[in-house]
Design a protein around this motif. Structure first.
Motif, PDB file in Angstrom:
ATOM      1  N   GLY A 124       0.791  -1.565   0.007  1.00 36.69           N
ATOM      2  CA  GLY A 124       0.325   0.317   0.318  1.00 36.69           C
ATOM      3  C   GLY A 124       0.601   0.770   0.452  1.00 36.69           C
ATOM      4  O   GLY A 124       0.298   2.897   0.071  1.00 36.69           O
ATOM      5  N   ASP A 125       2.706   1.153  -0.194  1.00 39.43           N
ATOM      6  CA  ASP A 125       3.007   2.550  -0.017  1.00 39.43           C
ATOM      7  C   ASP A 125       4.278   2.056  -0.642  1.00 39.43           C
ATOM      8  O   ASP A 125       5.669   1.955  -1.205  1.00 39.43           O
ATOM      9  CB  ASP A 125       3.655   1.932   1.561  1.00 39.43           C
ATOM     10  N   PRO A 126       3.830   2.560  -1.899  1.00 40.17           N
ATOM     11  CA  PRO A 126       4.449   3.435  -3.289  1.00 40.17           C
ATOM     12  C   PRO A 126       6.569   3.865  -2.605  1.00 40.17           C
ATOM     13  O   PRO A 126       7.826   3.172  -3.378  1.00 40.17           O
ATOM     14  CB  PRO A 126       4.351   4.210  -3.843  1.00 40.17           C
ATOM     15  N   ALA A 127       6.677   4.457  -1.896  1.00 34.92           N
ATOM     16  CA  ALA A 127       7.785   5.011  -0.940  1.00 34.92           C
ATOM     17  C   ALA A 127       8.655   3.677  -0.174  1.00 34.92           C
ATOM     18  O   ALA A 127       9.360   3.703   0.030  1.00 34.92           O
ATOM     19  CB  ALA A 127       7.578   5.787   0.505  1.00 34.92           C
ATOM     20  N   ALA A 128       7.329   2.067   0.221  1.00 32.41           N
ATOM     21  CA  ALA A 128       8.275   1.200   0.419  1.00 32.41           C
ATOM     22  C   ALA A 128       9.020   0.333  -0.398  1.00 32.41           C
ATOM     23  O   ALA A 128       8.758   0.355  -0.950  1.00 32.41           O
ATOM     24  CB  ALA A 128       7.636   0.251   0.793  1.00 32.41           C
ATOM     25  N   HIS A 129      10.605   0.431   0.228  1.00 34.18           N
ATOM     26  CA  HIS A 129      11.409  -1.076  -0.463  1.00 34.18           C
ATOM     27  C   HIS A 129      11.258  -1.685  -0.699  1.00 34.18           C
ATOM     28  O   HIS A 129      11.702  -2.994  -0.868  1.00 34.18           O
ATOM     29  CB  HIS A 129      12.601  -0.456  -0.612  1.00 34.18           C
ATOM     30  N   SER A 130      10.901  -2.566   0.119  1.00 29.20           N
ATOM     31  CA  SER A 130      11.156  -3.549   1.204  1.00 29.20           C
ATOM     32  C   SER A 130       9.884  -4.231   2.433  1.00 29.20           C
ATOM     33  O   SER A 130       9.938  -3.439   3.144  1.00 29.20           O
ATOM     34  CB  SER A 130      12.599  -4.007   1.475  1.00 29.20           C
ATOM     35  N   VAL A 131       9.843  -5.411   2.699  1.00 25.79           N
ATOM     36  CA  VAL A 131       8.593  -5.726   3.684  1.00 25.79           C
ATOM     37  C   VAL A 131       9.862  -5.559   4.759  1.00 25.79           C
ATOM     38  O   VAL A 131       8.873  -4.966   5.624  1.00 25.79           O
ATOM     39  CB  VAL A 131       8.115  -6.752   4.339  1.00 25.79           C
ATOM     40  N   ASP A 132      10.848  -5.710   4.625  1.00 27.44           N
ATOM     41  CA  ASP A 132      11.817  -5.525   5.716  1.00 27.44           C
ATOM     42  C   ASP A 132      11.965  -4.126   6.273  1.00 27.44           C
ATOM     43  O   ASP A 132      12.124  -4.140   7.895  1.00 27.44           O
ATOM     44  CB  ASP A 132      13.201  -6.013   5.645  1.00 27.44           C
ATOM     45  N   GLU A 133      11.377  -3.124   5.724  1.00 24.70           N
ATOM     46  CA  GLU A 133      11.876  -0.950   6.086  1.00 24.70           C
ATOM     47  C   GLU A 133      10.192  -1.584   6.391  1.00 24.70           C
ATOM     48  O   GLU A 133      10.945  -0.897   7.612  1.00 24.70           O
ATOM     49  CB  GLU A 133      11.891  -0.934   4.568  1.00 24.70           C
ATOM     50  N   VAL A 134       9.516  -2.142   5.502  1.00 27.40           N
ATOM     51  CA  VAL A 134       8.917  -1.489   6.839  1.00 27.40           C
ATOM     52  C   VAL A 134       7.887  -2.399   8.119  1.00 27.40           C
ATOM     53  O   VAL A 134       7.728  -1.461   9.243  1.00 27.40           O
ATOM     54  CB  VAL A 134       6.925  -2.433   5.803  1.00 27.40           C
ATOM     55  N   LEU A 135       8.725  -3.607   8.493  1.00 26.04           N
ATOM     56  CA  LEU A 135       8.776  -4.064   9.717  1.00 26.04           C
ATOM     57  C   LEU A 135       9.675  -3.896  10.379  1.00 26.04           C
ATOM     58  O   LEU A 135       9.568  -3.127  11.825  1.00 26.04           O
ATOM     59  CB  LEU A 135       9.384  -5.252   9.269  1.00 26.04           C
ATOM     60  N   LEU A 136      11.304  -3.323  10.089  1.00 27.05           N
ATOM     61  CA  LEU A 136      11.668  -2.076  10.962  1.00 27.05           C
ATOM     62  C   LEU A 136      11.364  -0.489  11.329  1.00 27.05           C
ATOM     63  O   LEU A 136      12.052  -0.086  12.263  1.00 27.05           O
ATOM     64  CB  LEU A 136      13.249  -2.157  10.431  1.00 27.05           C
ATOM     65  N   CYS A 137      11.066   0.270  10.566  1.00 27.88           N
ATOM     66  CA  CYS A 137      10.725   1.589  10.555  1.00 27.88           C
ATOM     67  C   CYS A 137       9.282   1.569  10.702  1.00 27.88           C
ATOM     68  O   CYS A 137       9.257   3.451  11.268  1.00 27.88           O
ATOM     69  CB  CYS A 137      10.642   1.929   9.308  1.00 27.88           C
ATOM     70  N   TYR A 138       8.171   1.542  10.084  1.00 33.62           N
ATOM     71  CA  TYR A 138       7.000   1.674   9.882  1.00 33.62           C
ATOM     72  C   TYR A 138       6.213   1.703  11.822  1.00 33.62           C
ATOM     73  O   TYR A 138       5.368   0.821  12.075  1.00 33.62           O
ATOM     74  CB  TYR A 138       6.138   0.745   8.956  1.00 33.62           C
ATOM     75  N   PRO A 139       5.893   2.979  12.030  1.00 39.92           N
ATOM     76  CA  PRO A 139       5.122   3.473  13.058  1.00 39.92           C
ATOM     77  C   PRO A 139       3.911   2.403  13.496  1.00 39.92           C
ATOM     78  O   PRO A 139       3.281   1.811  13.958  1.00 39.92           O
ATOM     79  CB  PRO A 139       5.064   4.093  13.858  1.00 39.92           C
ATOM     80  N   GLY A 140       3.595   2.391  12.329  1.00 40.18           N
ATOM     81  CA  GLY A 140       1.550   1.682  11.820  1.00 40.18           C
ATOM     82  C   GLY A 140       2.288   0.411  12.140  1.00 40.18           C
ATOM     83  O   GLY A 140       1.220  -1.053  13.037  1.00 40.18           O
ATOM     84  N   VAL A 141       2.878  -1.001  11.809  1.00 41.10           N
ATOM     85  CA  VAL A 141       3.356  -1.705  11.329  1.00 41.10           C
ATOM     86  C   VAL A 141       3.226  -2.032  13.141  1.00 41.10           C
ATOM     87  O   VAL A 141       2.819  -3.405  13.444  1.00 41.10           O
ATOM     88  CB  VAL A 141       4.501  -2.381  10.909  1.00 41.10           C
ATOM     89  N   LEU A 142       4.518  -0.930  13.848  1.00 38.95           N
ATOM     90  CA  LEU A 142       4.769  -1.657  15.810  1.00 38.95           C
ATOM     91  C   LEU A 142       3.457  -1.127  16.280  1.00 38.95           C
ATOM     92  O   LEU A 142       3.337  -2.558  17.201  1.00 38.95           O
ATOM     93  CB  LEU A 142       5.673  -0.473  15.410  1.00 38.95           C
ATOM     94  N   ALA A 143       2.886  -0.378  16.110  1.00 37.68           N
ATOM     95  CA  ALA A 143       1.603  -0.574  16.802  1.00 37.68           C
ATOM     96  C   ALA A 143       0.388  -2.299  16.393  1.00 37.68           C
ATOM     97  O   ALA A 143      -0.411  -2.486  17.681  1.00 37.68           O
ATOM     98  CB  ALA A 143       0.799   0.386  16.477  1.00 37.68           C
TER      99      ALA A 143
ATOM    100  N   ILE B  72       1.374  -4.716  15.679  1.00 38.18           N
ATOM    101  CA  ILE B  72       1.861  -5.904  16.523  1.00 38.18           C
ATOM    102  C   ILE B  72       1.373  -6.041  17.280  1.00 38.18           C
ATOM    103  O   ILE B  72       1.371  -6.955  18.367  1.00 38.18           O
ATOM    104  CB  ILE B  72       3.824  -6.009  16.138  1.00 38.18           C
ATOM    105  N   HIS B  73       1.878  -5.115  18.818  1.00 40.08           N
ATOM    106  CA  HIS B  73       1.266  -4.794  19.616  1.00 40.08           C
ATOM    107  C   HIS B  73      -0.218  -4.776  20.075  1.00 40.08           C
ATOM    108  O   HIS B  73       0.058  -5.197  21.039  1.00 40.08           O
ATOM    109  CB  HIS B  73       1.424  -3.300  20.396  1.00 40.08           C
ATOM    110  N   HIS B  74      -0.673  -4.270  18.948  1.00 34.58           N
ATOM    111  CA  HIS B  74      -2.441  -4.807  19.044  1.00 34.58           C
ATOM    112  C   HIS B  74      -2.638  -6.461  19.352  1.00 34.58           C
ATOM    113  O   HIS B  74      -3.747  -6.750  20.024  1.00 34.58           O
ATOM    114  CB  HIS B  74      -3.121  -3.814  17.948  1.00 34.58           C
ATOM    115  N   ARG B  75      -1.858  -6.541  18.715  1.00 36.93           N
ATOM    116  CA  ARG B  75      -2.390  -7.977  17.797  1.00 36.93           C
ATOM    117  C   ARG B  75      -2.012  -9.255  18.829  1.00 36.93           C
ATOM    118  O   ARG B  75      -2.887 -10.111  19.632  1.00 36.93           O
ATOM    119  CB  ARG B  75      -1.237  -8.280  16.847  1.00 36.93           C
TER     120      ARG B  75
END
Length: 322
Positions: free
Chosen positions: A150-169, A171-174
């Motif tokens: 969903g984000d054209p600025a994302a270069h990899s799933v690793d970047e998403v997991l390491l950098c994105y605050p939405g993903v961190l939130a 993970i904690h929610h799950r």
């Protein structure tokens, strides 16, 4: 030449002192008044509540156990993954067990229950939580993939997991939602508030959220306790899924519980700053534009914009958007 380190006089040398004896006594009196007002007649001499600091460490360990090569230690090698995951989860789950016991013991002091019953229930809760971790990892994989897709600025799933605050939130929610449904809402709420303080994203652990969930940017997002979110939903920053009004009893006290937050069906996108309030339904495939204030249900495939809302009101609509 290096300046000498300044000498700070000890408190005893301060003229007049700090008046600590009086302050300590007044603080004790304030605590006693509060405890009396809350009908806490017994003091147990030990910590009654789960620890935020302990749960922060537990959450970090669980994140490492779920994603060892990304959220685990910097020196971890692929060959040591299983050992690390096993060791880390064993430590984290034992620490979690203690926090769960604290919450259950506090409840038991008010509602009844023997120490043996509390211990057995705590073990059952943590065992069920642990057994659900592989399923939770698979669910989180869909969230990470949704963020990358969903984000054209994302270069990899690793970047998403390491950098994105939405993903961190998320993970904690799950993690928090699992514990919420297993019957320890205070532990769950602390976990969610740890992520809230780190990301600015406020997701109540009671909210039910389907797979492939993506919060882009994220700051200021609020998702209420009884919100229900379907599959492949995307939210942008400053979106609120909140309650429209709060029911009160005859004495004016808030009535707790009750379904009061929106239902968002599959494949919905809600853009930045939108406010969606009350137990309404956003139909599947809908698009809710930026800064829209929405308080009525919309059918599947709707495209709701600020201009459309203004036009409806000017044309003599029922004003249900407001």
């Amino acid at each position: 030449m290096r300046s000498p380190t300044p000498v700070i006089a000890p408190a005893a040398n301060v003229e007049g002192g700090w008046g600590l004896e009086r302050i300590v006594a007044e603080l004790r009196q304030a605590r006693e008044r509060w405890r009396a007002a809350q009908q806490r007649k017994r003091e147990f001499g030990v910590r009654e509540f789960p620890s935020r600091d302990a749960l922060r460490d537990i959450a970090a360990a669980l994140c490492g156990g779920l994603f060892p090569m990304r959220l685990g230690p910097a020196d971890l090698c692929r060959g040591g993954e299983d050992f690390y995951v096993g060791h880390t989860l064993d430590s984290a789950l034992n620490a979690l067990l203690h926090q769960v016991r604290l919450e259950l013991a506090y409840e038991a002091r008010h509602d009844g229950g023997s120490p043996d019953e509390i211990s057995a229930r705590a073990v059952d809760i943590v065992r069920a939580f642990a057994a659900g971790l592989p399923r939770l990892r698979e669910l989180l994989d869909t969230d990470v993939q949704a963020a990358f897709d969903g984000d054209p600025a994302a270069h990899s799933v690793d970047e998403v997991l390491l950098c994105y605050p939405g993903v961190l939130a998320v993970i904690h929610h799950r993690l928090a939602h699992e514990l919420y449904t297993l019957g320890v809402p205070l532990v769950a709420r602390i976990l969610s508030e740890i992520a809230h303080s780190q990301t600015g994203i406020d997701i109540h652990p009671g909210a039910r959220i389907g797979g492939g969930f993506f919060i882009d940017h994220g700051t200021g997002v609020v998702i209420g306790e009884t919100a229900v979110i379907g599959q492949r939903v995307r939210l942008y920053q400053a979106v609120t899924l909140g309650a429209r009004r709060f029911e009160t009893d005859a004495e004016g006290n808030l009535v707790k519980g009750g379904a009061r937050h929106p239902i968002v069906e599959d494949d919905v996108v809600i853009y930045a700053g939108a406010t969606v309030l009350g137990r309404i339904t956003i139909g599947s495939g809908s698009r809710i534009g930026g800064n829209v204030w929405l308080t009525r249900s919309v059918p599947p495939g709707s495209n709701v914009t600020q201009a459309g809302v203004r036009h409806e009101r000017l044309e003599g609509g029922d004003g249900a958007y407001i």
